[in-house]
Scaffold this motif. Structure first.
Motif, PDB file in Angstrom:
ATOM      1  N   ASP A 178      35.104  42.041  26.857  1.00 19.60           N
ATOM      2  CA  ASP A 178      35.768  43.143  27.512  1.00 19.60           C
ATOM      3  C   ASP A 178      37.092  42.560  28.200  1.00 19.60           C
ATOM      4  O   ASP A 178      38.155  42.892  28.385  1.00 19.60           O
ATOM      5  N   ASP A 179      36.779  41.447  29.130  1.00 17.03           N
ATOM      6  CA  ASP A 179      37.971  40.951  29.864  1.00 17.03           C
ATOM      7  C   ASP A 179      39.102  40.422  28.929  1.00 17.03           C
ATOM      8  O   ASP A 179      40.172  40.633  29.136  1.00 17.03           O
ATOM      9  N   GLU A 180      38.694  39.645  27.844  1.00 14.42           N
ATOM     10  CA  GLU A 180      39.835  39.150  26.753  1.00 14.42           C
ATOM     11  C   GLU A 180      40.275  40.336  26.296  1.00 14.42           C
ATOM     12  O   GLU A 180      41.749  40.254  26.324  1.00 14.42           O
ATOM     13  N   ARG A 181      39.757  41.335  26.029  1.00 16.19           N
ATOM     14  CA  ARG A 181      40.280  42.510  25.428  1.00 16.19           C
ATOM     15  C   ARG A 181      41.572  43.222  26.314  1.00 16.19           C
ATOM     16  O   ARG A 181      42.645  43.457  25.949  1.00 16.19           O
ATOM     17  N   ARG A 182      40.835  43.346  27.454  1.00 15.14           N
ATOM     18  CA  ARG A 182      41.782  44.065  28.736  1.00 15.14           C
ATOM     19  C   ARG A 182      43.087  42.965  28.804  1.00 15.14           C
ATOM     20  O   ARG A 182      44.405  43.641  28.848  1.00 15.14           O
ATOM     21  N   ILE A 183      43.017  41.711  28.773  1.00 15.90           N
ATOM     22  CA  ILE A 183      44.459  40.960  29.120  1.00 15.90           C
ATOM     23  C   ILE A 183      45.061  40.648  27.811  1.00 15.90           C
ATOM     24  O   ILE A 183      46.368  40.818  27.665  1.00 15.90           O
ATOM     25  N   LEU A 184      44.253  40.689  26.555  1.00 19.71           N
ATOM     26  CA  LEU A 184      45.106  40.782  25.241  1.00 19.71           C
ATOM     27  C   LEU A 184      45.873  41.849  25.038  1.00 19.71           C
ATOM     28  O   LEU A 184      47.161  41.752  24.816  1.00 19.71           O
ATOM     29  N   GLU A 185      45.471  43.299  25.833  1.00 25.67           N
ATOM     30  CA  GLU A 185      46.185  44.449  25.736  1.00 25.67           C
ATOM     31  C   GLU A 185      47.028  44.837  26.592  1.00 25.67           C
ATOM     32  O   GLU A 185      47.697  45.812  26.606  1.00 25.67           O
TER      33      GLU A 185
END
Ligand code: ZN
Ligand code: ZN
Length: 749
Positions: free
Chosen positions: A267-274
Motif C-alpha cells: 500500500d505504501d509503495e502504491r501511494r508513493i508510486l502514484e
C-alpha cells in the motif's frame, strides 16, 4: 468585526493558492487583501472573529494539493481598516526573490480527463497543464516565476488561454505554463536520420516502439530512450547500443495495475508510486525473470507523469523501458539538436517537441522504507524543494563529493540540495555542476559566505570549491567524507549533540590519508572521532580493485590463510602484493562486500558501481538467522575468521543464498557489538546510519531492529539519500556549526 494579520510560509506561489484564498474569503464573507512576500504570502483580512479563525484553522487542510504550508503566523486586533472587497495585490520583483519554487509535478486528474475528452479543446494535447500540475523547475530561467522567465516565453497565449489565465474562477488562473494547441508548443517525430516524418508524431512513435524499435522521447527534465519491455531482444539491442551491459533499466508502466502484473506492490509503495512526484520506485519482482531489465530481484518502476507519456502508452502498451539518454556517464540529454547528433545509431526515431528544457532534472529513484520515500536519487518531483532545519544558517555552499555529485546551498533555515547531476568524472558533468550552482544561486538569491568541500583534494568538486573560495576570498572548510555522512543523517533527522555514526560506503578519504568506508564514528557537527572500523583490505592495483573485485577476493583469502589458486591471475596478484606495488589499504564496507561476492562466485568483475554488493543482496536467502564468527579487537572487526568459515562453507558446499545471508548477519551483529562497546565507553545511545551501503535493504531491515533490541535509538535518512548524493547536507550542517556557531578558525577542524 476583527482585523487579522496572517503570514503563510511555504510553497504557495504557482500552485493555485491565490484563487483558493479568493474562494475561501468569499465563502466566509471576509474582506482585505493578499500579497506575495519573500517567504510565502501575507494577508490582511477583516470579518467576524470565528470566521477569521475558521479561515486560519482550515488553511493547511484545504489548501491546493501542490501548496506546501510550513507555517501560518497570525495575530488579531480590533483596529479595523474597513476594507472594501478582496484584492490580490501584485508584488514587486524583489519580493518574489526568495520564494520557494515548486518542483515539476505530474499531470493532474482534471487535465488527464480533458486530455481524453474528444470535446475538450485540449483533447490529446501533449502539453496540457494547470495550476495543479505540470512543469515548473525544469522550465524556469529566472525569478520571479512568470511566463516571461520560463521556456514558455516563446509561446504568447491565445485569447482563449489568456481568458482562462485571468479568470480567478478558472483552474488555469495564473498558470504560467498554460497553453493549448492554438498557441503552445507541439511535438514532432523524426526518423533515425533526423528527417521529419509527416503524420501524427505520437502515432508514428508508437508504431515504431510496438515494432520493437528504440525511440528517443523528450520529456520533462530530459530525454529518455524508450522501447518495449516485454521483448528481451529489444532490451538487449538497447543494451548493446547504449553499451550498458548489465545495469538495470527502469520501467514506465501504464498504470499501477500493469505494474502489479510484474511486481509486488504494498500500500505504501502504491501511494508513493502514484504520488504527484512520480519517482521511480524499486519494487520486488513477482517472480524471478525480467532478466533483460534487471539482473537482481527488484525492478525500478514509475508511472507516466506527462500528458505525452499517457498518449504514448495509449490503450495497448502496458510497460516501456525508459532509460535516460546519455553517452558514457555524461548527464542526461535535454536538447533536440544534441539528441539528434549524439543518439545517431542508438535511437531509431525521435519524438521531440519545441518547448525547451531549461534545467535538466533526471527521474528520482527511491525505495519505500517505513512508509516513506527512502531516496537513492532525489531529483525530479522533489528538487528544488528545500530541507528545512530549525536553525538559521545564513548563506553557505557545500560542494559534495565526486560520485553522485551534489551540492547544497543554504539560506536562512533552508537547505537547497541540487538535482541529480552524475559522477564528477568528466568535463560535461563538471560544467553542468557549475552551471547548476550558479542557477540555484540566482533563483534563490544566495551569495555564499563560506564553502565546504570534501577532504579529498582530487575531486573536481574540491577543486571548484578551492578555486571559488580563493577568488571570492571566503573561508573554505574541508570535511572528512564520513563525518559529512554522519552529519547529513543528523541534519536529516533534525537532531544535534553527539551520536554514534555507522557510516558504511565504498570509499572516502580518511584523516590518516587512507581510504575509509567501514566506519564507526562518534561526535556531532563540530567534530568527530574514529571509534572503530573494519580490518583494512589491500586493494591490489588501487582503483582497479573496485572493478575487478576478484582482486579483493584474492587479498581477503590470502590474508585469511585460505587457498587462492582458483582465482585467475593469482600469481600476478601475489607478486604485486609482495612487492607492495600500488596496493593502498581501504576499510571500505563496499570492498568487503566486493570480496565476499567474488569469493562465493557471484561476480568477479563489475560493470557498474556496487554491482557485487547488489547481487549479493539479491542472492541472500530469507529466514537465515545464523552468523559467522564475529572477531572484534579494539573496535576493529577482523573479518579473517569469517572469511575462513565462508571458505569452508564453500567446500561443503553451502548455497550462495545461505552464505550471503550469513555474511550480512555477521556484519549486522558486528555493528551491534561495536556500538555496545562505544556506548559503554562514551555513554552515547543514538546511532545514525549513513553511507551507500544502507541502500542494502537486507541490512536496513535488520540492523536498526537489532540496534533497537539493544536499547539504541536509531536514525536513518528521511529527506536526502544515504549515499554520496546526500552528503552535501551534512557538509552544510558542519560548516554552519564550525563557521557560524563556533566561529572556529578553520584550521582546527
Ligand atoms: Zn492539471
Ligand atoms: Zn491557447
Amino acid at each position: 468585526m476583527e482585523h487579522a494579520d496572517i503570514k503563510v510560509h511555504g510553497i504557495v506561489q504557482g500552485v493555485g493558492f491565490r484563487p483558493f484564498i479568493h474562494k475561501q474569503v468569499r465563502f466566509l464573507k471576509l474582506t482585505g487583501f493578499i500579497k506575495n512576500t519573500s517567504s510565502g504570502v501575507e494577508l490582511e483580512l477583516e470579518g467576524e472573529k470565528n470566521d477569521l479563525q475558521e479561515f486560519i484553522n482550515t488553511l493547511p487542510e484545504r489548501a491546493p494539493k501542490l501548496a506546501v504550508i510550513e507555517k501560518v503566523e497570525y495575530s488579531f486586533s480590533d483596529k479595523l481598516k474597513n476594507f472594501k472587497g478582496f484584492e490580490i495585490k501584485q508584488s514587486k520583483t524583489e519580493a518574489f526573490r526568495n520564494t520557494l519554487i515548486s518542483p515539476d509535478i505530474c499531470i493532474c486528474e482534471d487535465c488527464l480527463r480533458e486530455l481524453k475528452d474528444p470535446f475538450d479543446r485540449r483533447y490529446r494535447y501533449p502539453f496540457i497543464n494547470c495550476t495543479n500540475c505540470g512543469p515548473r523547475f525544469t522550465i524556469i530561467k529566472d525569478v520571479p516565476y512568470d511566463r516571461a522567465k520560463t521556456s514558455m516565453s516563446a509561446f504568447p497565449m491565445c485569447d482563449a488561454c489568456d481568458r482562462e489565465y485571468h479568470d480567478i474562477e478558472n483552474r488555469r488562473y495564473h498558470a504560467q505554463p498554460d497553453c493549448c494547441p492554438d498557441c503552445g508548443p507541439y511535438v514532432f517525430f523524426m526518423d533515425a536520420e533526423g528527417r521529419e516524418v509527416p503524420g501524427d508524431a505520437i502515432e508514428n512513435a508508437r508504431k515504431l516502439i510496438k515494432n520493437g524499435f528504440i525511440v528517443a522521447v523528450k520529456g520533462l527534465g530530459g530525454i529518455h530512450l524508450a522501447c518495449r519491455a516485454d521483448t528481451p531482444e529489444t532490451a538487449l539491442g538497447l543494451r548493446h547500443r547504449k553499451q550498458r551491459d548489465e545495469k538495470p533499466f527502469a520501467l514506465m508502466c501504464r498504470d499501477t495495475e500493469s505494474a502489479e502484473k510484474i511486481c509486488d506492490i504494498s500500500d505504501d509503495e502504491r501511494r508513493i508510486l502514484e504520488s504527484p512526484q512520480r519517482p521511480i520506485v524499486l519494487l520486488r519482482k513477482k517472480e524471478k525473470g525480467l532478466w533483460h531489465i534487471s539482473e537482481n530481484n527488484s525492478v525500478g518502476v514509475m508511472l507516466p507523469y506527462t500528458p505525452l507519456h499517457y498518449l504514448l502508452f495509449g490503450e495497448d502498451i502496458e510497460a516501456l523501458i525508459m532509460t535516460s539518454a546519455n553517452i558514457s556517464d555524461t548527464p542526461i540529454m535535454y536538447d533536440n539538436i544534441q539528441a539528434l547528433e549524439q543518439l545517431r545509431g542508438i535511437a531509431d526515431g525521435f519524438l521531440l517537441h519545441n518547448r525547451d528544457i531549461q534545467t535538466r532534472c533526471d527521474d528520482s529513484l527511491c525505495r519505500v522504507y517505513e512508509g516513506r520515500e527512502y531516496f537513492i536519487r532525489r531529483s525530479r518531483g522533489y528538487v528544488p524543494f528545500p530541507i528545512k532545519r530549525e536553525i538559521n544558517m545564513g548563506m553557505l555552499l557545500a560542494c559534495g563529493a565526486e560520485q553522485k555529485a551534489s551540492f547544497s546551498l543554504s539560506k536562512d533555515d533552508y537547505v537547497f540540495p541540487c538535482q541529480h547531476i552524475g559522477d564528477l568524472k568528466n568535463l560535461e558533468t563538471l560544467s553542468l555542476y557549475e552551471a547548476q550552482i550558479s542557477h540555484f544561486e540566482r533563483l534563490f538569491d544566495i551569495a555564499p559566505r563560506a564553502i565546504a568541500c570534501d577532504l579529498h583534494p582530487d575531486y573536481m568538486s574540491s577543486e571548484y570549491a578551492e578555486k571559488r573560495a580563493k577568488a571570492e576570498k571566503i573561508p573554505l572548510l574541508k570535511i572528512q567524507h564520513h563525518h559529512a555522512h554522519m552529519a547529513s543523517c543528523m541534519a536529516d533527522n533534525s537532531i544535534s549533540g553527539d551520536v554514534i555514526g555507522i557510516i558504511w560506503d565504498g570509499t572516502g578519504l580518511g584523516t590518516d590519508g587512507t581510504s575509509w568506508g567501514g566506519e564507526f564514528l562518534t561526535g556531532g557537527f563540530e567534530s568527530f572521532e574514529r571509534a572503530g572500523h573494519i580490518r583494512p583490505i589491500k586493494l591490489i592495483g588501487g582503483d582497479k580493485a573496485a572493478e575487478e573485485i576478484s582482486r579483493t577476493a584474492f587479498y581477503m583469502l590470502k590474508d585469511s590463510g585460505c587457498d587462492t589458486e582458483s582465482i585467475e591471475n593469482s600469481e600476478l596478484y601475489s607478486r604485486m602484493l609482495e612487492a607492495d606495488i600500488n596496493c593502498p589499504v581501504s576499510t571500505g564496507m563496499g570492498r568487503l562486500f566486493d570480496g565476499v561476492a567474488s569469493i562465493i562466485g557471484i561476480k568477479s568483475t563489475c560493470s557498474y558501481e556496487g554491482q557485487g554488493a547488489i547481487l549479493l543482496e539479491a542472492a541472500a536467502a530469507e529466514g537465515i538467522a545464523v552468523t559467522y564468527t564475529v572477531s572484534i579487537k579494539d573496535k576493529v572487526f577482523d573479518w579473517r575468521n569469517m572469511v575462513r568459515e565462508i571458505y569452508s562453507d564453500l567446500q561443503h558446499p553451502a548455497g550462495k543464498d545461505v552464505i550471503s545471508a550469513k555474511f550480512m548477519n555477521t556484519i549486522i551483529h558486528m555493528a551491534v557489538l561495536i556500538c555496545r562497546d562505544i556506548r559503554e565507553e562514551k555513554g552515547l545511545n543514538r546511532v545514525c546510519l549513513s553511507g551507500g551501503t544502507f541502500q542494502n535493504m537486507y541490512i536496513l531491515r535488520r540492523l536498526p531492529k537489532a540496534l533497537k533490541e539493544s536499547g539504541f535509538e536509531v536514525y536513518t535518512h528521511r529527506r536526502v539519500s544515504c549515499n554520496d548524493e546526500g552528503l552535501s547536507l551534512g557538509q552544510i550542517a558542519i560548516l554552519n556549526e564550525v563557521y557560524n556557531v563556533s566561529g572556529n578558525s578553520f584550521k582546527t577542524y
